[in-house]
Design a protein around this motif. Structure first.
Motif, short mmCIF file in Angstrom:
data_model
loop_
_atom_site.label_atom_id
_atom_site.label_comp_id
_atom_site.label_asym_id
_atom_site.label_seq_id
_atom_site.Cartn_x
_atom_site.Cartn_y
_atom_site.Cartn_z
N LEU A 1 18.63 8.78 80.72
CA LEU A 1 19.40 9.96 81.08
C LEU A 1 20.89 9.62 81.08
N PHE B 1 24.18 13.79 83.42
CA PHE B 1 23.03 14.36 84.14
C PHE B 1 23.28 14.31 85.65
N TYR B 2 23.94 13.26 86.11
CA TYR B 2 24.15 13.05 87.54
C TYR B 2 25.38 13.78 88.07
N VAL C 1 20.01 18.03 90.37
CA VAL C 1 19.64 16.68 89.98
C VAL C 1 18.35 16.27 90.68
N ASN D 1 15.47 17.97 88.98
CA ASN D 1 15.26 17.51 87.61
C ASN D 1 14.83 16.05 87.53
N LEU D 2 15.01 15.30 88.60
CA LEU D 2 14.56 13.91 88.58
C LEU D 2 13.04 13.82 88.70
N LYS E 1 10.65 12.20 85.95
CA LYS E 1 11.37 11.21 85.16
C LYS E 1 10.82 9.81 85.45
N THR F 1 25.26 11.41 93.15
CA THR F 1 25.48 12.50 92.20
C THR F 1 26.88 13.07 92.38
N TYR G 1 22.47 4.70 84.32
CA TYR G 1 22.57 5.19 82.95
C TYR G 1 22.95 4.07 81.97
N GLN H 1 16.97 1.72 85.83
CA GLN H 1 17.31 2.80 84.91
C GLN H 1 16.41 4.00 85.14
N LYS I 1 14.69 7.10 82.92
CA LYS I 1 14.47 7.58 81.56
C LYS I 1 13.78 8.94 81.57
N ASP I 2 14.11 9.71 80.57
CA ASP I 2 13.44 10.98 80.33
C ASP I 2 12.32 10.71 79.34
#
Length: 199
Positions: free
Chosen positions: A3, A7-8, A15, A18-19, A22, A87, A145, A152, A154-155
């Motif tokens: 990500l 994104f943050y 956030v 949406n996390l 992930k 964030t 990131y 880390q 990741k999406d």
DNA sequence: GACAAGATTAGCT
DNA sequence: GCTAATCTTGTCT
């Protein structure tokens, strides 16, 4: 894919939501542990009495005032760590607390870190999560990131249906409970257990 | 320098 | 369901 930093920089509650779904990558030594984020909470500096950063900047919470995308790890109750991701923009003091994950790979190593506790009790709470992933205060301020970071996000392309996300009051705090800032995946058994799952 | 409190967990009743 | 364990941080003297 990892990500990106931007994104943050979104709204903290966005956030946090949406996390969910992930992938959290944790590297140490020659090991790589992967887990799925299933539960988060939002802490918003300037209007949230429960947030560490609400009152003022101190040596402990200064990382929360950094630009979004770095880790903020703190020690609590003499025994346990909690793992946050900062964030928003520099100086705002916002963060998302990662409360629970579902193990994806490296589970046997996580079990060892948790003294052979396994299954849904492996990482269904902030302190347990840090134990399982071997996160401690040395992991403060890492860029999630960054390609080279030991932590880390990741999406993996997992789509979370909005009606799979349950929103409740936050857990274990004495102030600001009126905010519905806790998010978790409704049908996932790896979220924090017991009484707190009522709304 | 000293003291009280905390975004929790495990273990016992 | 309840309580102890355990130590860092912030605040006050």
């Amino acid at each position: 894919m990892i990500l990106p930093k931007k994104f943050y920089l979104q709204e903290t509650t966005t956030v946090a939501k949406n996390l969910l779904g992930k992938i959290l990558i944790r590297k140490y030594g020659s090991l790589v542990l992967k887990s799925l984020i299933v539960e988060t909470e939002a802490y918003i500096g300037n209007h949230d009495p429960a947030c560490h950063a609400y009152y003022k900047i101190t040596p402990r919470n200064q990382l929360m005032f950094e630009e979004g995308g770095v880790t903020y790890v703190y020690f609590i109750y003499g025994n346990y760590f909690c793992f946050n991701i900062v964030t928003g923009n520099k100086g705002e003091g916002n963060a998302v607390l990662i409360r629970a994950v579902e193990p994806l790979s490296g589970e046997s190593e996580m079990m060892k870190n948790r003294k052979n506790i396994t299954g849904e009790n492996l990482a269904n709470g902030p302190g347990k999560l840090c134990m399982a992933l071997n996160i401690n205060k040395n992991d403060n301020g890492l860029k999630v990131y960054s390609q080279n970071s030991n932590i880390q996000i990741k999406d993996a392309g997992i789509k979370i249906n909005p009606n799979e996300i349950k929103t409740t009051k936050r857990i274990g705090i004495s102030q600001g409970e009126e905010f519905l800032y806790r998010y978790f995946l409704k049908n996932n058994k790896f979220v924090t257990p017991h009484k707190f799952n009522r709304l």
